[in-house]
Scaffold this motif. Structure first.
Motif, PDB file in Angstrom:
ATOM      1  N   SER A 153      -7.009  14.283 -24.650  1.00 15.61           N
ATOM      2  CA  SER A 153      -6.820  13.016 -23.941  1.00 15.61           C
ATOM      3  C   SER A 153      -5.948  13.238 -22.709  1.00 15.61           C
ATOM      4  N   ASN A 154      -5.923  12.239 -21.843  1.00 12.53           N
ATOM      5  CA  ASN A 154      -5.005  12.254 -20.708  1.00 12.53           C
ATOM      6  C   ASN A 154      -4.193  10.969 -20.725  1.00 12.53           C
ATOM      7  N   ARG A 155      -3.487  10.707 -19.670  1.00 12.20           N
ATOM      8  CA  ARG A 155      -2.607   9.542 -19.646  1.00 12.20           C
ATOM      9  C   ARG A 155      -3.379   8.232 -19.810  1.00 12.20           C
ATOM     10  N   ASN A 156      -4.597   8.177 -19.295  1.00 19.86           N
ATOM     11  CA  ASN A 156      -5.373   6.941 -19.355  1.00 19.86           C
ATOM     12  C   ASN A 156      -6.046   6.719 -20.701  1.00 19.86           C
ATOM     13  N   SER A 157      -6.313   7.795 -21.453  1.00 15.41           N
ATOM     14  CA  SER A 157      -7.014   7.671 -22.738  1.00 15.41           C
ATOM     15  C   SER A 157      -6.131   8.025 -23.925  1.00 15.41           C
ATOM     16  N   ARG A 158      -4.853   8.171 -23.710  1.00 15.70           N
ATOM     17  CA  ARG A 158      -3.925   8.567 -24.774  1.00 15.70           C
ATOM     18  C   ARG A 158      -3.894   7.523 -25.875  1.00 15.70           C
ATOM     19  N   THR A 159      -3.908   7.971 -27.127  1.00 14.98           N
ATOM     20  CA  THR A 159      -3.882   7.064 -28.278  1.00 14.98           C
ATOM     21  C   THR A 159      -2.463   6.932 -28.825  1.00 14.98           C
ATOM     22  N   LEU A 160      -2.287   6.027 -29.764  1.00 13.45           N
ATOM     23  CA  LEU A 160      -0.958   5.717 -30.276  1.00 13.45           C
ATOM     24  C   LEU A 160      -0.237   6.898 -30.910  1.00 13.45           C
ATOM     25  N   PRO A 161      -0.871   7.684 -31.795  1.00 11.69           N
ATOM     26  CA  PRO A 161      -0.135   8.807 -32.396  1.00 11.69           C
ATOM     27  C   PRO A 161       0.402   9.798 -31.370  1.00 11.69           C
ATOM     28  N   VAL A 162      -0.288   9.949 -30.232  1.00  9.48           N
ATOM     29  CA  VAL A 162       0.197  10.841 -29.177  1.00  9.48           C
ATOM     30  C   VAL A 162       1.276  10.151 -28.354  1.00  9.48           C
ATOM     31  N   ALA A 163       1.106   8.864 -28.087  1.00  7.12           N
ATOM     32  CA  ALA A 163       2.067   8.129 -27.265  1.00  7.12           C
ATOM     33  C   ALA A 163       3.426   8.021 -27.923  1.00  7.12           C
ATOM     34  N   ILE A 164       3.467   8.109 -29.240  1.00  7.93           N
ATOM     35  CA  ILE A 164       4.745   7.970 -29.925  1.00  7.93           C
ATOM     36  C   ILE A 164       5.674   9.137 -29.592  1.00  7.93           C
ATOM     37  N   ALA A 165       5.105  10.251 -29.122  1.00  4.88           N
ATOM     38  CA  ALA A 165       5.935  11.399 -28.729  1.00  4.88           C
ATOM     39  C   ALA A 165       6.750  11.114 -27.475  1.00  4.88           C
ATOM     40  N   ASN A 166       6.469  10.016 -26.771  1.00  4.44           N
ATOM     41  CA  ASN A 166       7.237   9.670 -25.574  1.00  4.44           C
ATOM     42  C   ASN A 166       8.691   9.360 -25.898  1.00  4.44           C
ATOM     43  N   PHE A 167       8.977   9.056 -27.150  1.00  5.95           N
ATOM     44  CA  PHE A 167      10.345   8.696 -27.532  1.00  5.95           C
ATOM     45  C   PHE A 167      11.182   9.907 -27.931  1.00  5.95           C
ATOM     46  N   THR A 168      10.597  11.072 -27.883  1.00  8.89           N
ATOM     47  CA  THR A 168      11.339  12.291 -28.205  1.00  8.89           C
ATOM     48  C   THR A 168      11.423  13.166 -26.956  1.00  8.89           C
ATOM     49  N   SER A 169      12.545  13.810 -26.809  1.00  6.29           N
ATOM     50  CA  SER A 169      12.745  14.733 -25.703  1.00  6.29           C
ATOM     51  C   SER A 169      13.498  15.953 -26.207  1.00  6.29           C
ATOM     52  N   TYR A 170      13.726  16.905 -25.312  1.00  2.00           N
ATOM     53  CA  TYR A 170      14.409  18.136 -25.708  1.00  2.00           C
ATOM     54  C   TYR A 170      15.853  17.865 -26.122  1.00  2.00           C
ATOM     55  N   ALA A 171      16.488  16.906 -25.467  1.00  2.00           N
ATOM     56  CA  ALA A 171      17.915  16.680 -25.695  1.00  2.00           C
ATOM     57  C   ALA A 171      18.205  15.586 -26.712  1.00  2.00           C
ATOM     58  N   SER A 172      17.324  14.587 -26.832  1.00  2.00           N
ATOM     59  CA  SER A 172      17.639  13.443 -27.693  1.00  2.00           C
ATOM     60  C   SER A 172      16.362  12.791 -28.198  1.00  2.00           C
ATOM     61  N   VAL A 173      16.567  11.869 -29.134  1.00  2.00           N
ATOM     62  CA  VAL A 173      15.471  11.085 -29.700  1.00  2.00           C
ATOM     63  C   VAL A 173      15.865   9.620 -29.673  1.00  2.00           C
ATOM     64  N   ASP A 174      15.006   8.788 -29.129  1.00  2.00           N
ATOM     65  CA  ASP A 174      15.234   7.343 -29.139  1.00  2.00           C
ATOM     66  C   ASP A 174      14.753   6.805 -30.485  1.00  2.00           C
ATOM     67  N   TRP A 175      15.655   6.813 -31.470  1.00  2.00           N
ATOM     68  CA  TRP A 175      15.256   6.449 -32.831  1.00  2.00           C
ATOM     69  C   TRP A 175      14.821   4.994 -32.930  1.00  2.00           C
ATOM     70  N   GLY A 176      15.481   4.129 -32.198  1.00  2.00           N
ATOM     71  CA  GLY A 176      15.092   2.723 -32.240  1.00  2.00           C
ATOM     72  C   GLY A 176      13.687   2.504 -31.714  1.00  2.00           C
ATOM     73  N   GLY A 177      13.411   3.056 -30.534  1.00  2.00           N
ATOM     74  CA  GLY A 177      12.070   2.945 -29.975  1.00  2.00           C
ATOM     75  C   GLY A 177      11.034   3.647 -30.832  1.00  2.00           C
ATOM     76  N   LEU A 178      11.419   4.773 -31.429  1.00  2.00           N
ATOM     77  CA  LEU A 178      10.502   5.513 -32.287  1.00  2.00           C
ATOM     78  C   LEU A 178      10.116   4.700 -33.514  1.00  2.00           C
ATOM     79  N   MET A 179      11.089   4.020 -34.114  1.00  2.00           N
ATOM     80  CA  MET A 179      10.796   3.210 -35.295  1.00  2.00           C
ATOM     81  C   MET A 179       9.970   1.978 -34.919  1.00  2.00           C
TER      82      MET A 179
END
Length: 283
Positions: free
Chosen positions: A225-251
């Motif tokens: 997929s790309n940015r326009n066809s990305r599905t939910l299970p892939v989009a959820i990775a947007n809340f994680t990064s190398y330095a931190s995790v947005d736990w609230g947004g992730l939940m």
């Protein structure tokens, strides 16, 4: 009546009550093990990231909708929901259109080897197919389109449809179709007018499970997929990064992904049970 008989009759209700209590305790423990993670996820979706990792806010906290605002406004999850819905519905419909007739042919002509061959698709690791798929689809310049995702998800949904429906058709008496053909129906007409309406529970089960499997698929959409066809299970990775995790947004994102599946499973559970058990007995 002897003393021993009276004593035994008095003990029987006691043992029955103890057994009933133990059964209830066991059911409660198993239910708690399954429900607790969902309750924790739901409560964490209304907390800040600091409150989630602070044990003092486990029960007492002030609910906030900031995480859901991040999910829908900042991360634009609305488009990802549409993408997941298009891919899941498309792959499920195609799997039903192709899988139900195939399952009928396998069941009526007793082609057991075909069922085994189809189920092998469930054994092959999906990651082993991604490299040739990506090479092929990139040469055709269709990577990132809905068609590619739907086509690859059929690899997951169709074996499921064939496995469920072949067992269901084997459980339906063949004499019903023979009676229809004696009255002048062709085999195709008998299938469409007699067998197909009787197989509604199996079709409902196949539809629900195929939709859920496609909705939750992560690996294929991650690569194809790309940015326009990305599905939910892939989009959820947007809340994680190398330095931190947005736990609230992730939940909150996890709640958005899980809620439709839970609603479908809640209202369709009787069809799932009927469809999965229909092929277990014959005659």
């Amino acid at each position: 009546m002897t003393v021993t008989t009276v004593s035994y009759q008095r003990r029987r209700p006691t043992r029955a009550r103890v057994g009933s209590v133990m059964r209830g305790v066991g059911i409660a423990v198993v239910t708690l093990l399954f429900v607790f993670p969902l309750l924790w996820m739901l409560s964490a979706a209304f907390k800040s990231s600091l409150q989630i990792i602070d044990p003092s806010y486990t029960i007492r906290f002030t609910p906030t909708l900031t995480n859901f605002e991040t999910v829908f406004r900042v991360q634009a999850f609305g488009q990802y929901i549409v993408n997941s819905f298009i891919v899941a519905v498309g792959s499920t419909l195609i799997a039903l259109l192709l899988g139900v007739p195939a399952a009928y042919g396998i069941a009526r002509y007793r082609i057991k080897q075909a069922t085994t061959f189809v189920l092998m698709a469930r054994v092959i690791p999906g990651v082993s197919l991604l490299v040739p798929w990506y090479f092929l689809f990139s040469q055709l310049r269709i990577v990132g389109t809905y068609g590619v995702l739907i086509l690859t998800h059929i690899f997951v949904t169709m074996p499921l449809v064939i496995a469920i429906m072949s067992g269901f058709f084997e459980g339906l008496p063949e004499e019903i179709e023979e009676s229809a053909m004696i009255d002048g129906c062709s085999r195709l007409t008998a299938f469409l007018r007699i067998t197909l309406p009787l197989s509604v529970p199996g079709i409902a089960t196949s539809t629900i499970l195929s939709f859920i499997f496609s909705w939750n698929n992560f690996l294929f959409a991650l690569v194809l997929s790309n940015r326009n066809s990305r599905t939910l299970p892939v989009a959820i990775a947007n809340f994680t990064s190398y330095a931190s995790v947005d736990w609230g947004g992730l939940m909150a994102a996890a709640v958005v992904i899980t809620l439709p599946v839970m609603i479908i499973a809640l209202f369709a559970q009787r069809y799932v049970v009927a469809g999965l058990t229909s092929g277990a007995t014959k005659g």
